[in-house]
Enzyme design. Structure first.
Site, mmCIF file in Angstrom:
data_model
loop_
_atom_site.group_PDB
_atom_site.id
_atom_site.type_symbol
_atom_site.label_atom_id
_atom_site.label_comp_id
_atom_site.label_asym_id
_atom_site.label_seq_id
_atom_site.Cartn_x
_atom_site.Cartn_y
_atom_site.Cartn_z
ATOM 1 N N THR A 13 0.825 -1.215 0.000
ATOM 2 C CA THR A 13 0.000 0.000 0.000
ATOM 3 C C THR A 13 0.858 1.264 0.000
ATOM 4 O O THR A 13 0.485 2.274 -0.598
ATOM 5 C CB THR A 13 -0.936 -0.023 1.235
ATOM 6 O OG1 THR A 13 -1.808 -1.133 1.086
ATOM 7 C CG2 THR A 13 -1.762 1.234 1.365
ATOM 8 N N SER A 56 1.756 -7.324 -0.935
ATOM 9 C CA SER A 56 2.461 -8.322 -0.120
ATOM 10 C C SER A 56 1.801 -9.701 -0.098
ATOM 11 O O SER A 56 2.503 -10.679 0.175
ATOM 12 C CB SER A 56 2.752 -7.790 1.280
ATOM 13 O OG SER A 56 1.627 -7.791 2.092
ATOM 14 N N THR A 89 1.806 -4.461 4.189
ATOM 15 C CA THR A 89 1.681 -4.820 5.609
ATOM 16 C C THR A 89 1.107 -6.218 5.842
ATOM 17 O O THR A 89 1.278 -6.784 6.912
ATOM 18 C CB THR A 89 0.818 -3.783 6.364
ATOM 19 O OG1 THR A 89 -0.468 -3.735 5.753
ATOM 20 C CG2 THR A 89 1.461 -2.415 6.357
HETATM 21 N N1 ASP Z 1 -2.807 -5.397 0.995
HETATM 22 C C1 ASP Z 1 -1.688 -4.513 1.198
HETATM 23 C C2 ASP Z 1 -0.395 -5.287 1.036
HETATM 24 O O1 ASP Z 1 -0.017 -5.967 1.946
HETATM 25 C C3 ASP Z 1 -1.769 -3.923 2.556
HETATM 26 C C4 ASP Z 1 -0.677 -2.937 2.890
HETATM 27 O O2 ASP Z 1 0.349 -2.825 2.286
HETATM 28 O O3 ASP Z 1 -0.896 -2.220 3.899
HETATM 29 O O4 ASP Z 1 0.235 -5.202 0.005
#
Ligand code: ASP
Length: 323
Positions: A13, A56, A89
């Site tokens: 993100t 991720s 995340t």
């Molecule tokens: N869905 C996103 C990821 O993990 C969430 C984030 O980066 O906060 O790529």
């Protein structure tokens, strides 16, 4: 003198943008967090590498190993005082833990991310990135293992977990709390890990899966891992480390086929231990050969088992490895 910080981007993100018409958050063609040197060079000399541009959930242990190798190779090319990795995340805690087990540098390796994409109101990406760089430059962060910096807090890879789907305060270390905090003027670290474990890994051929145990669970699902030819299984057991009787039978079948089973608790506080002597209780499981993992979550135990099973040149004693 300014520190040299290796900044590696992987996506997430922090690298995405929200589409104001559809409301969906997606990676854009170019990563908006790349090339912010004019904002960052007041803190450090930045050596920037865009390793991946992935959400991720698309990161696997293969990319984690590539990241580890990238850091090792970079130390042969540059003088590095610290590493910062931007990461989605959702699986950040897994990459952090993988790197914690497979690197043994004195300099800090710090992961960070964002809960709000780069063009959202209150976007936390650049803020977290600057804080991560400040921590990576801190003398007190050296020798602390892999760290995660988000929302003014510093956490150890060993403990950290994502606890909220959307809050900027999502990363917590249940039971132990953060090992430090960041203020406008200070990077304050108040705790050091007692010991670290470093394992050399070159390849990730083995397959390891994980199941959460629940009331009334049956054993047949475990037996399916035999047909699917998995090399190891992690179970998130009940309470102190127990399973229903039918699951204990499934476990026996896997252990008889020499498939190691690691048990953690599905409780996110406390440590799984063999205490109960009834059918499916932890004592019975330990006597059968189940290995209890001390104080880590299921997803981290899974990575640890994967790494342990891939020590083909010098096989690790899994029981000792997990305790
Ligand atoms: N869905 C996103 C990821 O993990 C969430 C984030 O980066 O906060 O790529």
């Amino acid at each position: 003198m300014k520190n040299n910080i290796l900044l590696i981007h992987t996506g997430g993100t922090i690298s995405m943008q929200i589409n104001s018409e559809t409301g969906s958050v997606t990676p854009s063609d170019s990563n908006p967090i790349v090339g912010l040197n004019s904002k960052l060079d007041q803190f450090a000399n930045i050596i920037e590498i865009e390793a991946f541009h992935l959400p991720s959930p698309h990161i696997t242990p293969v990319e984690m190993l590539q990241l580890r190798n990238l850091i090792v190779e970079s130390t042969n090319k540059y003088v590095i005082d610290g590493v910062v990795i931007t990461h989605g995340t959702d699986t950040l805690e897994e990459t952090a833990y993988f790197l914690d087990l497979t690197t043994n540098f004195e300099f800090p390796i710090v992961l960070t991310g964002a809960m709000r994409s780069s063009n959202e109101l209150g976007a936390d990406g650049v803020y977290n990135l600057v804080e991560a760089i400040r921590v990576a430059c801190s003398e007190d962060a050296r020798g602390k293992g892999v760290l995660v910096v988000m929302n003014d807090e510093i956490h150890q890879a060993f403990n950290i977990t994502k606890t909220s789907t959307s809050s900027v305060n999502t990363f917590q270390s249940p039971q132990y709390g953060p090992i430090g905090l960041i203020t406008k003027k200070l990077v304050h670290i108040h705790q050091s890990p007692v010991k670290r474990r470093y394992v050399e890994v070159e390849d990730l051929q083995k397959r390891v899966s994980m199941l959460k145990v629940y009331a009334g669970m049956e054993g047949d699902i475990l037996e399916s891992f035999l047909q699917l030819k998995y090399d190891g299984l992690v179970l998130e057991g009940l309470g102190q480390g127990n399973v229903p009787p039918a699951v204990a039978k499934g476990i026996k079948r896997l252990l008889d086929a020499n498939i190691p089973i690691i048990l953690v608790s599905r409780c996110f506080n406390g440590i799984a231990e063999p205490v109960y002597g009834y059918e499916g209780g932890g004592k019975m499981l330990e006597d059968m050969g189940v290995i209890f993992a001390t104080g880590i979550s299921g997803q981290k135990a899974r990575l640890k088992l994967l790494i342990g099973l891939n020590q083909v040149n010098s096989p690790v004693d899994l029981k000792e490895f997990f305790n």
